[in-house]
Design an enzyme around this catalytic site. Structure first.
Site, PDB file in Angstrom:
ATOM      1  N   CYS A 165       3.342 -11.950   4.691  1.00 21.99           N
ATOM      2  CA  CYS A 165       1.885 -11.210   4.549  1.00 21.99           C
ATOM      3  C   CYS A 165       1.796 -10.907   2.980  1.00 21.99           C
ATOM      4  CB  CYS A 165       1.956 -10.083   5.223  1.00 21.99           C
ATOM      5  SG  CYS A 165       1.914 -10.362   7.035  1.00 21.99           S
TER       6      CYS A 165
HETATM    7  C1  UGA Z   1       2.916  -5.674   5.597  1.00 28.35           C
HETATM    8  C2  UGA Z   1       1.931  -4.463   5.771  1.00 28.35           C
HETATM    9  O1  UGA Z   1       3.115  -3.416   5.472  1.00 28.35           O
HETATM   10  C3  UGA Z   1       1.210  -4.083   6.918  1.00 28.35           C
HETATM   11  O2  UGA Z   1       0.482  -2.935   6.797  1.00 28.35           O
HETATM   12  C4  UGA Z   1       0.417  -5.247   7.226  1.00 28.35           C
HETATM   13  O3  UGA Z   1      -0.334  -5.130   8.318  1.00 28.35           O
HETATM   14  C5  UGA Z   1       1.244  -6.802   7.301  1.00 28.35           C
HETATM   15  O4  UGA Z   1       2.142  -6.820   5.810  1.00 28.35           O
HETATM   16  C6  UGA Z   1       0.310  -7.764   7.346  1.00 28.35           C
HETATM   17  O5  UGA Z   1      -0.480  -8.013   6.453  1.00 28.35           O
HETATM   18  O6  UGA Z   1       0.256  -8.352   8.345  1.00 28.35           O
HETATM   19  P1  UGA Z   1       4.968  -6.527   6.943  1.00 28.35           P
HETATM   20  O7  UGA Z   1       4.988  -7.842   6.024  1.00 28.35           O
HETATM   21  O8  UGA Z   1       5.469  -6.800   8.199  1.00 28.35           O
HETATM   22  O9  UGA Z   1       3.598  -5.391   6.860  1.00 28.35           O
HETATM   23  O10 UGA Z   1       6.328  -5.946   5.905  1.00 28.35           O
HETATM   24  P2  UGA Z   1       6.600  -4.538   5.374  1.00 28.35           P
HETATM   25  O11 UGA Z   1       7.437  -3.679   5.924  1.00 28.35           O
HETATM   26  O12 UGA Z   1       5.585  -3.973   4.860  1.00 28.35           O
HETATM   27  O13 UGA Z   1       7.477  -5.216   4.207  1.00 28.35           O
HETATM   28  C7  UGA Z   1       6.903  -6.262   3.157  1.00 28.35           C
HETATM   29  C8  UGA Z   1       7.883  -6.167   1.997  1.00 28.35           C
HETATM   30  O14 UGA Z   1       7.903  -5.096   1.429  1.00 28.35           O
HETATM   31  C9  UGA Z   1       9.367  -6.551   2.444  1.00 28.35           C
HETATM   32  O15 UGA Z   1      10.010  -7.437   1.640  1.00 28.35           O
HETATM   33  C10 UGA Z   1      10.206  -5.231   2.347  1.00 28.35           C
HETATM   34  O16 UGA Z   1      11.433  -5.332   1.873  1.00 28.35           O
HETATM   35  C11 UGA Z   1       9.177  -4.418   1.337  1.00 28.35           C
HETATM   36  N1  UGA Z   1       9.191  -3.171   1.505  1.00 28.35           N
HETATM   37  C12 UGA Z   1       8.655  -2.545   2.866  1.00 28.35           C
HETATM   38  C13 UGA Z   1       9.531  -2.299   0.337  1.00 28.35           C
HETATM   39  O17 UGA Z   1      10.026  -2.706  -0.331  1.00 28.35           O
HETATM   40  N2  UGA Z   1       9.646  -0.804   0.860  1.00 28.35           N
HETATM   41  C14 UGA Z   1       9.206  -0.525   2.076  1.00 28.35           C
HETATM   42  O18 UGA Z   1       9.091   0.861   2.356  1.00 28.35           O
HETATM   43  C15 UGA Z   1       8.722  -1.334   3.110  1.00 28.35           C
END
Ligand code: UGA
Length: 445
Positions: A279
């Site tokens: 995403c």
């Molecule tokens: C992300 C968004 O968080 C969701 O709200 C959204 O619905 C989704 O994209 C989407 O567009 O469908 P997701 O891709 O599942 O969700 O993953 P995240 O948990 O947000 O992580 C994304 C990236 O950010 C990862 O590489 C992770 O390592 C990083 N991240 C995540 C952080 O650096 N810190 C965090 O606290 C969480």
């Protein structure tokens, strides 16, 4: 309500199963007969915590899957479009959305009752009104706003937490071309009391999704830019810096009893080796491309992506400070999935890191609690072997690169304690206490 959901990917299937659980009559539609069979047998084609149990529970009563598009649409009151919108290198590829819109339009031609078509796929602002709606009118020969309604309802599910996020939403956005469409969405989501609901037009709904993901991606690149400067200056640890930033009461409010709340948002303000997934990278790039189209260069977001693309290399440059020649160096890569809790490797920082190590003829041991088989499909090289457990992974190597924040990796200090030769640990997520291993390095240190 009777609902058809077109596309049984992550968003479509989770939405279908959860809406069935909430009491709606749901038909999931997909062109892939194998997937449809699997769903109808109670097996989830994707791994998502809790999904299969809910799927089994609702099968036959409120939920079924089919390849019969026509019947599914004609028999239901509302269709959710949940097909993929991949980034094709220049902009998002709307071909699946367009094809599905055409098929729905053809069904609407034969349908007398009012029907609502809602886009749930992530699409750039303008797509629902300027692409989907005209296709529906053209293929149905009918008029939007009279014979059918067109809406946009973005999803905010996190992979790995998708069922929970759907069942307990923080917000539900109802985009609609008119009040009647929004009323239909109100009925669909009326079963979710307590969630904040925002009613708006389709373009705004589309933009909310992009703005949300772009903000989180920006927070991550911001933290990484600060981290890289901390490393360059020396004698500053970005972990301490960000802790100081998090303590701003506007980020972590102080309750009357003196307790702090640390909202989930602050976890995006931590340094690391970059964001990945299906995403953030895709959505930020799509918004940049869309800005260009509207003659609005997205300067900030361009840099967000640039910083993110460079960030995995920071881990390698730390490694090279210690070992200028990587040929023959034994290196363990810990964590292959783009984040913990999933086996998804799309956009994972582990990919460019492993590619570079292989290009330089390093000897790699790789370990991930769940993503091993996906990784094996990506890397077929004699210089990479996949370990069965963490214990095996940390033995007999010069360096350990920590790429994904899996809880299990907190055991590393304990596992290293008794080794004769201490490897250098390069913490790409800053998740270990820097005093807990003999030779510690990390992003932003
Ligand atoms: C992300 C968004 O968080 C969701 O709200 C959204 O619905 C989704 O994209 C989407 O567009 O469908 P997701 O891709 O599942 O969700 O993953 P995240 O948990 O947000 O992580 C994304 C990236 O950010 C990862 O590489 C992770 O390592 C990083 N991240 C995540 C952080 O650096 N810190 C965090 O606290 C969480």
């Amino acid at each position: 309500m009777k609902i058809s959901i077109i596309g049984t990917g992550h968003v479509g299937l989770v939405s279908g199963v959860c809406l069935a659980e909430k009491g709606h009559q749901v038909i999931c539609v997909d062109v892939d007969q194998d997937k449809v069979n699997q769903i109808n047998q109670g097996t989830s084609p994707i791994y998502e915590k809790g999904l299969e149990d809910l799927l089994k529970k609702n099968l036959d009563s409120n939920l079924r899957a089919t390849t019969e598009f026509y019947r599914a649409v004609i028999e239901t009151d509302l269709s959710l479009i949940a097909v993929g919108t991949p980034f094709d290198g220049t902009e998002i590829d709307l071909s699946f959305v367009e094809t599905v819109s055409r098929h729905i339009g053809k069904v609407l031609k034969d349908k007398d009752a009012y029907h609502v078509v809602v886009v749930k796929s992530t699409v750039v602002p303008g797509t629902t009104d300027e692409v989907v709606l005209p296709i529906l009118e053209e293929t149905s020969g009918k008029t939007a706003g009279i014979d059918f309604g067109v809406g946009m309802n973005p999803e905010f599910l996190r992979e790995g937490e998708a069922v929970h996020d759907f069942m307990f939403p923080d917000r539900i956005v109802f985009g609609g071309m008119d009040q009647r469409t929004i009323d239909a969405l109100e009925e669909l989501y009326g079963v979710f009391d307590g969630a904040d609901k925002l009613r708006t037009n389709n373009k705004t709904a589309e933009m909310i999704k992009y703005a949300s993901n772009s903000l989180l991606a920006t927070m991550i690149s911001f933290s990484n830019e600060i981290a890289n400067l901390c490393s360059a200056i020396g004698d500053i640890d970005v972990v301490d810096v960000m802790e100081g930033v998090h303590l701003d009461k506007r980020l972590s409010p102080i309750l009357p009893d003196g307790e702090r709340i640390f909202p989930g948002f602050t976890t995006f303000l931590e340094a690391g080796c970059g964001f990945g997934g299906s995403c953030f990278p895709k959505d930020v790039k799509a918004l940049i491309a869309h800005g260009k189209r509207h003659d609005r260069p997205m300067r900030l977001l361009n840099e967000v992506m640039r910083i993110n693309e460079e960030q995995p290399r920071k881990v390698l440059s730390i490694l090279k400070n210690h070992f200028p020649r990587l040929e023959g160096l034994r290196v363990t890569v810990l964590g292959l999935a783009f984040k913990p809790g999933t086996d998804d490797m799309r956009g994972s920082p582990a990919i460019p890191i492993i590619k570079e190590l292989l290009a330089q003829n390093a000897l790699i041991k790789a370990y991930d609690p769940v993503a091993k088989s996906n990784a094996q499909g990506l890397f077929n090289d004699d210089n990479i072997s996949f370990c069965k457990d963490l214990d095996d992974a940390v033995q007999n190597v010069h360096a350990i690169l920590l790429i994904t924040r899996w809880e299990e990796f907190k055991k590393i200090p304990e596992l290293l304690r008794d080794l004769d030769q201490q490897p250098i640990v390069i913490d790409g997520r800053r998740m270990l206490d820097k005093r807990s291993v003999a030779r510690y390095e990390g992003i932003g240190l």
